[in-house]
Write an enzyme that holds these catalytic residues in place. Sequence first.
Site, PDB file in Angstrom:
ATOM      1  N   ASN A  74     -38.013  32.423  -1.093  1.00 18.82           N
ATOM      2  CA  ASN A  74     -37.159  33.208  -1.998  1.00 18.82           C
ATOM      3  C   ASN A  74     -36.540  32.375  -3.104  1.00 18.82           C
ATOM      4  O   ASN A  74     -35.925  32.912  -4.000  1.00 18.82           O
ATOM      5  CB  ASN A  74     -36.061  33.925  -1.203  1.00 18.82           C
ATOM      6  CG  ASN A  74     -35.153  32.952  -0.488  1.00 18.82           C
ATOM      7  OD1 ASN A  74     -35.569  31.865  -0.111  1.00 18.82           O
ATOM      8  ND2 ASN A  74     -33.907  33.334  -0.307  1.00 18.82           N
TER       9      ASN A  74
ATOM     10  N   GLY B 195      15.880  23.731  20.119  1.00 28.26           N
ATOM     11  CA  GLY B 195      17.323  23.848  20.018  1.00 28.26           C
ATOM     12  C   GLY B 195      17.837  24.522  21.296  1.00 28.26           C
ATOM     13  O   GLY B 195      17.205  25.446  21.814  1.00 28.26           O
TER      14      GLY B 195
ATOM     15  N   ARG C 145       4.268  16.303  12.754  1.00 28.74           N
ATOM     16  CA  ARG C 145       3.746  15.995  14.088  1.00 28.74           C
ATOM     17  C   ARG C 145       2.285  16.414  14.273  1.00 28.74           C
ATOM     18  O   ARG C 145       1.634  16.015  15.224  1.00 28.74           O
ATOM     19  CB  ARG C 145       4.645  16.649  15.157  1.00 28.74           C
ATOM     20  CG  ARG C 145       6.013  15.994  15.248  1.00 28.74           C
ATOM     21  CD  ARG C 145       7.036  16.856  15.982  1.00 28.74           C
ATOM     22  NE  ARG C 145       7.637  17.868  15.131  1.00 28.74           N
ATOM     23  CZ  ARG C 145       8.565  18.734  15.525  1.00 28.74           C
ATOM     24  NH1 ARG C 145       8.998  18.717  16.773  1.00 28.74           N
ATOM     25  NH2 ARG C 145       9.064  19.624  14.684  1.00 28.74           N
TER      26      ARG C 145
ATOM     27  N   LEU D  58       9.251  31.354   7.742  1.00 29.47           N
ATOM     28  CA  LEU D  58       9.442  29.985   7.255  1.00 29.47           C
ATOM     29  C   LEU D  58       8.178  29.159   7.462  1.00 29.47           C
ATOM     30  O   LEU D  58       7.761  28.934   8.601  1.00 29.47           O
ATOM     31  CB  LEU D  58      10.613  29.329   7.992  1.00 29.47           C
ATOM     32  CG  LEU D  58      11.921  30.132   7.978  1.00 29.47           C
ATOM     33  CD1 LEU D  58      13.013  29.366   8.707  1.00 29.47           C
ATOM     34  CD2 LEU D  58      12.338  30.450   6.543  1.00 29.47           C
TER      35      LEU D  58
ATOM     36  N   GLN E  59       9.928  26.592  -1.618  1.00 29.89           N
ATOM     37  CA  GLN E  59      11.039  25.685  -1.328  1.00 29.89           C
ATOM     38  C   GLN E  59      10.541  24.289  -1.732  1.00 29.89           C
ATOM     39  O   GLN E  59       9.751  23.689  -1.005  1.00 29.89           O
ATOM     40  CB  GLN E  59      11.365  25.734   0.177  1.00 29.89           C
ATOM     41  CG  GLN E  59      12.572  24.921   0.577  1.00 29.89           C
ATOM     42  CD  GLN E  59      12.664  24.750   2.104  1.00 29.89           C
ATOM     43  OE1 GLN E  59      11.686  24.911   2.821  1.00 29.89           O
ATOM     44  NE2 GLN E  59      13.839  24.408   2.576  1.00 29.89           N
TER      45      GLN E  59
ATOM     46  N   ALA F 282     -53.563  35.667   8.807  1.00 31.01           N
ATOM     47  CA  ALA F 282     -52.770  34.482   9.163  1.00 31.01           C
ATOM     48  C   ALA F 282     -52.983  33.368   8.151  1.00 31.01           C
ATOM     49  O   ALA F 282     -54.050  33.234   7.563  1.00 31.01           O
ATOM     50  CB  ALA F 282     -53.158  34.014  10.562  1.00 31.01           C
TER      51      ALA F 282
HETATM   52  C1  UD1 Z   1      13.312  24.955  15.094  1.00 32.90           C
HETATM   53  C2  UD1 Z   1      14.792  25.238  15.393  1.00 32.90           C
HETATM   54  C3  UD1 Z   1      15.019  25.049  16.902  1.00 32.90           C
HETATM   55  C4  UD1 Z   1      14.105  25.971  17.674  1.00 32.90           C
HETATM   56  C5  UD1 Z   1      12.642  25.757  17.262  1.00 32.90           C
HETATM   57  C6  UD1 Z   1      11.791  26.835  17.869  1.00 32.90           C
HETATM   58  C7  UD1 Z   1      16.004  24.553  13.403  1.00 32.90           C
HETATM   59  C8  UD1 Z   1      16.876  23.541  12.802  1.00 32.90           C
HETATM   60  N1  UD1 Z   1      15.611  24.323  14.661  1.00 32.90           N
HETATM   61  O1  UD1 Z   1      13.065  23.600  15.407  1.00 32.90           O
HETATM   62  O2  UD1 Z   1      16.372  25.371  17.212  1.00 32.90           O
HETATM   63  O3  UD1 Z   1      14.253  25.766  19.043  1.00 32.90           O
HETATM   64  O4  UD1 Z   1      12.496  25.839  15.833  1.00 32.90           O
HETATM   65  O5  UD1 Z   1      10.412  26.564  17.684  1.00 32.90           O
HETATM   66  O6  UD1 Z   1      15.715  25.556  12.793  1.00 32.90           O
HETATM   67  N2  UD1 Z   1      10.666  24.992   7.636  1.00 32.90           N
HETATM   68  C9  UD1 Z   1      10.826  25.352   6.306  1.00 32.90           C
HETATM   69  N3  UD1 Z   1      11.618  24.577   5.519  1.00 32.90           N
HETATM   70  C10 UD1 Z   1      12.264  23.477   5.960  1.00 32.90           C
HETATM   71  C11 UD1 Z   1      12.107  23.141   7.318  1.00 32.90           C
HETATM   72  C12 UD1 Z   1      11.319  23.917   8.141  1.00 32.90           C
HETATM   73  O7  UD1 Z   1      10.245  26.329   5.844  1.00 32.90           O
HETATM   74  O8  UD1 Z   1      12.961  22.837   5.157  1.00 32.90           O
HETATM   75  C13 UD1 Z   1       9.804  25.821   8.503  1.00 32.90           C
HETATM   76  C14 UD1 Z   1       8.663  25.066   9.148  1.00 32.90           C
HETATM   77  O9  UD1 Z   1       7.501  25.125   8.349  1.00 32.90           O
HETATM   78  C15 UD1 Z   1       8.482  25.786  10.479  1.00 32.90           C
HETATM   79  C16 UD1 Z   1       9.857  26.380  10.759  1.00 32.90           C
HETATM   80  O10 UD1 Z   1      10.584  26.321   9.560  1.00 32.90           O
HETATM   81  O11 UD1 Z   1       7.538  26.832  10.398  1.00 32.90           O
HETATM   82  C17 UD1 Z   1      10.589  25.599  11.838  1.00 32.90           C
HETATM   83  O12 UD1 Z   1      10.675  24.243  11.452  1.00 32.90           O
HETATM   84  P1  UD1 Z   1      10.363  23.072  12.470  1.00 32.90           P
HETATM   85  O13 UD1 Z   1      10.512  21.792  11.757  1.00 32.90           O
HETATM   86  O14 UD1 Z   1       9.100  23.320  13.172  1.00 32.90           O
HETATM   87  O15 UD1 Z   1      11.610  23.251  13.451  1.00 32.90           O
HETATM   88  P2  UD1 Z   1      11.728  22.810  14.972  1.00 32.90           P
HETATM   89  O16 UD1 Z   1      12.044  21.355  15.025  1.00 32.90           O
HETATM   90  O17 UD1 Z   1      10.585  23.265  15.736  1.00 32.90           O
HETATM   91 CA    CA Z   2       8.699  24.191  15.252  1.00 31.57          CA
END
Ligand code: UD1
Ligand code: CA
Length: 465
Positions: free
Chosen positions: A393, A146, A15, A8, A79, A430
């Site tokens: 060059n 989470g 952030r 993902l 997505q 030289a």
């Molecule tokens: C997520 C988990 C959390 C876990 C943590 C671990 C969820 C809801 N929460 O939180 O339980 O402890 O990771 O690091 O999953 N992304 C997508 N599409 C979206 C949203 C996110 O591809 O619509 C991808 C982001 O680019 C990222 C990953 O999913 O690489 C996680 O998303 P992020 O927003 O970082 O989730 P966390 O708040 O860290």
């Molecule tokens: Ca994350």
Amino acid sequence: MDATAIILAAGEGTRMKSKHAKVSHSILGKPMILWVVDAARAAGCTRIIVVVGSHANEVRELLNTHYQEQTPCVETVEQTERLGTGHAVKIALEACDIQSGSVVVLNGDLPLIQPDTISRFIDSVASDNYAGTVLTMTPPQPFGYGRVQMDTTGSIVRIIEQKDCTPEQDANLLECNAGCYAFNGEQLAKHIGSIRAENAQHEYYLPDMVEILKAAGERVGILHCSDYRDGLGVNSRAQLAEITALARERINAQLMDNGVSFIDPLQAWISPDAQIGCDTVIWPQTHVLGHTIIDENCQIGPNTRIIDSIIGKDCIVDETVALEVQLEDQVTCGPRAYLRAGTHMLAGSKAGTHVEIKKSTIGEGSKVPHLSYIGDTTMGANVNIGAGSITCNYDGARKHPTHIGDRVFVGSDTMMVAPVSIGNDAIIGASSCITRDVPDGALALERSNQRIIEGYGAAKKRRTQ
Ligand code: UD1
Ligand code: CA
């Protein structure tokens, strides 16, 4: 083993406060997403799908450049609306028509995940014992993760996002979701549509699959990660720096185990894809990046940056920047050498102080010791280039080649205006500006005659008194 990895990487990465995709930020010179894809590849995943969204083109391009013509190829799915991690997985399953097999889902911001952790995950669902498994950990700072709620028997009940936790849950649930899951593909495809966005962030949370699968009578397990560092996510610049330090510590420890010395391992940044031979010493403030290979018994640094280069045995690379170059055994460079792409230095050759070399071959035992620029040049063996000599060059529009034979002696401050060829055993006086070819064994001299005016100094002094 037939396992699909869904990675993902579509999130906004808010952030990070960046104009680039979060997963394109580098750790030890390697973009975060490549760490995760490489871990999935090393774990033996036969299909790799990356969900892209925010800065999709940037991420796609990174993946294309790195995995072009490699097996398994890396597919991307877009997505377009970021509705959460559950939504991202749903889109990938539908776009790639995945309805069976083992499916590992990895957050793209999980760079230190280890390949054997991923393979353990695949095994956990491949055996049909579990419909899903979740990687958990207890980091010293659980903020933002989470939280895993367990029953009295220690089985997972559900995952509650930090933002949805009550203050008691926040304080008491210290087991965290690392963002690495394995699913039985059939169960995942069957139930992914049941995720609802009724939560603090109004997002479809992938971790909700735990409760959903359990409600459907399926078994869900956890695998606790004994080293929490494997499961750390990167959401901010501070975490990026923290993970970089952890990765550096691990890589340097491994290299030291293999016989590489570090004057100070805190001050050396080595790529996870670099290889370094035994008895090589890494001095402080050294960066060895990309797929660099350094052989045995070299002295590398201090103040050195080497990217995607190959370095032979017994080389000394002191205060040097080297990009895509090849140094054979016993080459010396620096202090303060700049070796650019396409430089090939043969055994025992030298690029000394304030020397820049680009796209050139420096023959065996040849020396370019001081203040020179050598570009688009082929140089034979045992040549000596005098201080301050350069190849001209570039004519303002095009680049031209210079050929220098074996055993040539080039006097200091020589300009070799390309295209030009200097024969074997030739000598250049030289301060010459060489615009025509020099035959084998000849002396080329291009300078005006020196005038001597006797008594000039004393006469000048008298005039100004
Ligand atoms: C997520 C988990 C959390 C876990 C943590 C671990 C969820 C809801 N929460 O939180 O339980 O402890 O990771 O690091 O999953 N992304 C997508 N599409 C979206 C949203 C996110 O591809 O619509 C991808 C982001 O680019 C990222 C990953 O999913 O690489 C996680 O998303 P992020 O927003 O970082 O989730 P966390 O708040 O860290
Ligand atoms: Ca994350």
